[in-house]
Design a protein around this motif. Structure first.
Motif, PDB file in Angstrom:
ATOM      1  N   ILE A 148       0.984  -1.206  -0.111  1.00 43.03           N
ATOM      2  CA  ILE A 148      -0.008   0.023  -0.083  1.00 43.03           C
ATOM      3  C   ILE A 148       0.895   1.500   0.112  1.00 43.03           C
ATOM      4  O   ILE A 148       0.328   2.539   0.072  1.00 43.03           O
ATOM      5  N   ALA A 149       2.058   1.220  -0.370  1.00 45.08           N
ATOM      6  CA  ALA A 149       3.124   2.334  -0.664  1.00 45.08           C
ATOM      7  C   ALA A 149       2.362   3.379  -1.118  1.00 45.08           C
ATOM      8  O   ALA A 149       1.975   3.059  -2.351  1.00 45.08           O
ATOM      9  N   LYS A 150       2.782   4.352  -1.090  1.00 48.12           N
ATOM     10  CA  LYS A 150       2.481   5.911  -1.544  1.00 48.12           C
ATOM     11  C   LYS A 150       3.572   6.451  -2.097  1.00 48.12           C
ATOM     12  O   LYS A 150       4.851   6.258  -1.735  1.00 48.12           O
ATOM     13  N   PRO A 151       3.398   7.097  -3.130  1.00 47.44           N
ATOM     14  CA  PRO A 151       4.521   7.927  -3.867  1.00 47.44           C
ATOM     15  C   PRO A 151       5.200   8.690  -2.965  1.00 47.44           C
ATOM     16  O   PRO A 151       4.681   9.040  -1.857  1.00 47.44           O
ATOM     17  N   ASN A 152       6.875   8.853  -3.177  1.00 49.29           N
ATOM     18  CA  ASN A 152       7.432   9.656  -2.364  1.00 49.29           C
ATOM     19  C   ASN A 152       7.827   8.909  -0.893  1.00 49.29           C
ATOM     20  O   ASN A 152       8.316   9.521  -0.008  1.00 49.29           O
ATOM     21  N   THR A 153       7.561   7.727  -0.863  1.00 53.37           N
ATOM     22  CA  THR A 153       7.976   6.820   0.450  1.00 53.37           C
ATOM     23  C   THR A 153       9.031   5.912  -0.201  1.00 53.37           C
ATOM     24  O   THR A 153       9.131   5.351  -1.280  1.00 53.37           O
ATOM     25  N   ASP A 154       9.877   5.365   0.748  1.00 53.38           N
ATOM     26  CA  ASP A 154      10.717   4.138   0.562  1.00 53.38           C
ATOM     27  C   ASP A 154      10.406   3.012   0.009  1.00 53.38           C
ATOM     28  O   ASP A 154      10.946   2.307  -0.887  1.00 53.38           O
ATOM     29  N   ASN A 155       9.109   2.596   0.301  1.00 51.28           N
ATOM     30  CA  ASN A 155       8.388   1.413   0.035  1.00 51.28           C
ATOM     31  C   ASN A 155       7.780   1.374  -1.167  1.00 51.28           C
ATOM     32  O   ASN A 155       7.458   0.372  -1.663  1.00 51.28           O
ATOM     33  N   TYR A 156       7.454   2.530  -1.907  1.00 50.46           N
ATOM     34  CA  TYR A 156       6.840   2.595  -3.020  1.00 50.46           C
ATOM     35  C   TYR A 156       7.729   1.940  -4.207  1.00 50.46           C
ATOM     36  O   TYR A 156       8.853   2.449  -4.446  1.00 50.46           O
ATOM     37  N   GLY A 157       6.957   1.207  -4.885  1.00 48.89           N
ATOM     38  CA  GLY A 157       7.739   0.406  -5.901  1.00 48.89           C
ATOM     39  C   GLY A 157       6.636  -0.270  -7.014  1.00 48.89           C
ATOM     40  O   GLY A 157       5.524  -0.082  -6.976  1.00 48.89           O
ATOM     41  N   PRO A 158       7.271  -1.096  -7.745  1.00 47.90           N
ATOM     42  CA  PRO A 158       6.403  -2.053  -8.789  1.00 47.90           C
ATOM     43  C   PRO A 158       5.066  -2.710  -8.016  1.00 47.90           C
ATOM     44  O   PRO A 158       4.205  -2.590  -8.815  1.00 47.90           O
ATOM     45  N   LEU A 159       5.443  -3.159  -7.087  1.00 49.72           N
ATOM     46  CA  LEU A 159       4.294  -4.104  -6.208  1.00 49.72           C
ATOM     47  C   LEU A 159       3.162  -3.117  -6.052  1.00 49.72           C
ATOM     48  O   LEU A 159       1.995  -3.573  -6.276  1.00 49.72           O
ATOM     49  N   ALA A 160       3.255  -1.957  -5.235  1.00 52.11           N
ATOM     50  CA  ALA A 160       2.317  -0.949  -4.934  1.00 52.11           C
ATOM     51  C   ALA A 160       1.674  -0.376  -5.954  1.00 52.11           C
ATOM     52  O   ALA A 160       0.350  -0.492  -6.308  1.00 52.11           O
ATOM     53  N   VAL A 161       2.269  -0.308  -7.290  1.00 52.55           N
ATOM     54  CA  VAL A 161       1.729   0.440  -8.577  1.00 52.55           C
ATOM     55  C   VAL A 161       0.904  -0.719  -9.295  1.00 52.55           C
ATOM     56  O   VAL A 161      -0.160  -0.475  -9.682  1.00 52.55           O
ATOM     57  N   LEU A 162       1.375  -2.020  -9.013  1.00 49.19           N
ATOM     58  CA  LEU A 162       0.554  -3.059  -9.693  1.00 49.19           C
ATOM     59  C   LEU A 162      -0.613  -3.528  -9.007  1.00 49.19           C
ATOM     60  O   LEU A 162      -1.641  -3.453  -9.558  1.00 49.19           O
ATOM     61  N   VAL A 163      -0.375  -3.239  -7.702  1.00 51.27           N
ATOM     62  CA  VAL A 163      -1.693  -3.505  -6.816  1.00 51.27           C
ATOM     63  C   VAL A 163      -2.948  -2.522  -7.344  1.00 51.27           C
ATOM     64  O   VAL A 163      -3.945  -2.687  -7.012  1.00 51.27           O
ATOM     65  N   ASP A 164      -2.454  -1.265  -7.296  1.00 48.98           N
ATOM     66  CA  ASP A 164      -3.484  -0.316  -7.637  1.00 48.98           C
ATOM     67  C   ASP A 164      -4.060  -0.584  -8.908  1.00 48.98           C
ATOM     68  O   ASP A 164      -5.127  -0.165  -9.054  1.00 48.98           O
ATOM     69  N   TYR A 165      -3.402  -0.859  -9.596  1.00 44.08           N
ATOM     70  CA  TYR A 165      -3.828  -1.259 -11.169  1.00 44.08           C
ATOM     71  C   TYR A 165      -4.948  -2.492 -11.147  1.00 44.08           C
ATOM     72  O   TYR A 165      -5.820  -2.362 -11.592  1.00 44.08           O
ATOM     73  N   VAL A 166      -4.538  -3.281 -10.168  1.00 42.50           N
ATOM     74  CA  VAL A 166      -5.317  -4.676 -10.320  1.00 42.50           C
ATOM     75  C   VAL A 166      -6.734  -4.457  -9.676  1.00 42.50           C
ATOM     76  O   VAL A 166      -7.766  -4.782 -10.297  1.00 42.50           O
ATOM     77  N   GLY A 167      -6.705  -3.973  -8.480  1.00 43.07           N
ATOM     78  CA  GLY A 167      -7.958  -3.955  -7.747  1.00 43.07           C
ATOM     79  C   GLY A 167      -7.886  -3.088  -6.571  1.00 43.07           C
ATOM     80  O   GLY A 167      -6.923  -2.458  -6.234  1.00 43.07           O
TER      81      GLY A 167
END
Length: 266
Positions: A148-167
């Protein structure tokens, strides 16, 4: 084997667990049933359980509605137990194969207690290669930071962006480490993702694209996009079209904008 026998067997087999590969067996039947009940199934569903182990979730999944139900594991002892569970069941199957190397295209409901050492790989694999309408996973609770990482955070990456797209991500509940044998160091988290049924892009290609965008986190999106396209001019043209500064860094770009960039790379 009935429910009571399954959990007695799990406790007996837990002494052979390999903690280095994330074998922590769920021994609390109340929690197991609660996890399974998060998954909504019907007579038309093809259900897949990742790493079924000795059947803590499987015994309850067998009581749900489904078209087909498939259990997966690679441990020969677990396979023997699972085979025993399904031997008198119609449309229930066991696959002895790595969950990362299994054809998952036919499944529309996925559930699993994910081993921590390949949690990220499994999440990326199943969210990008499977068109499930619902996913229910149990992971170590710290994994949520990456999901659930948001932009401008250390954990933000491919997984968070993919999850956002999937559902839609839904945190369901925390499972105490006391519910497992061997007992892990931290508690676990059960979460679900309900698909938004967007099929406008190839999710697998999108994941590969996202990995390239974050491959050099300290460099600019222009640098990473240029490497991905092997064309600096095209990279700049795409960023200009979307009004993105070439000095923008990967962690500054929102999921919606990543989707826009990806669509323009074709």
């Amino acid at each position: 084997m009935n429910q009571q026998e399954v959990f007695i067997h799990i406790k007996e087999m837990s002494q052979f667990a390999n903690k280095e590969v994330g074998q922590n067996y769920l021994i609390n039947p109340v929690i197991a049933e609660k996890i399974v009940n998060v998954l909504k199934t019907s007579d038309s569903d093809n259900v897949f359980e990742i790493g079924a182990g000795f059947g803590s979730l499987s015994i309850f999944l067998l009581n749900k509605k489904y078209k087909t139900l498939t259990f997966n594991d690679i441990d020969p002892r677990a396979i023997e137990t699972l085979d025993n569970l399904v031997k008198d069941k119609k449309r229930a199957y066991v696959i002895k194969k790595s969950a990362l190397k299994t054809d998952i295209s036919i499944y529309n409901k996925v559930i699993g207690n994910l081993p921590y050492y390949i949690t990220n790989d499994l999440l990326e694999c199943y969210l990008s290669e499977c068109n499930a309408s619902q996913y229910v996973f149990m992971v170590q609770k710290e994994v949520e930071d990456r999901i659930i990482a948001k932009p401008n955070t250390d954990n933000y990456g491919p997984l968070a962006v993919l999850v956002d797209y999937v559902g839609k991500y839904q945190k369901e509940f925390i499972v105490s480490k006391e519910s497992f044998l061997p007992k892990p160091h931290i508690d676990s988290l059960v979460f679900s993702i309900t698909s938004n049924n967007k099929n406008e892009i190839d999710k697998y290609k999108y994941l590969l694209f996202l990995k390239k965008m974050f491959i050099h986190r300290r460099k600019t999106i222009y640098n990473n996009l240029s490497l991905y396209l092997m064309n600096k001019d095209k990279a700049k043209k795409i960023l200009d079209e979307l009004k993105i500064s070439i000095l923008t860094r990967p962690e500054q770009i929102t999921p919606n904008v990543y989707l826009d960039i990806f669509k323009l790379t074709y």
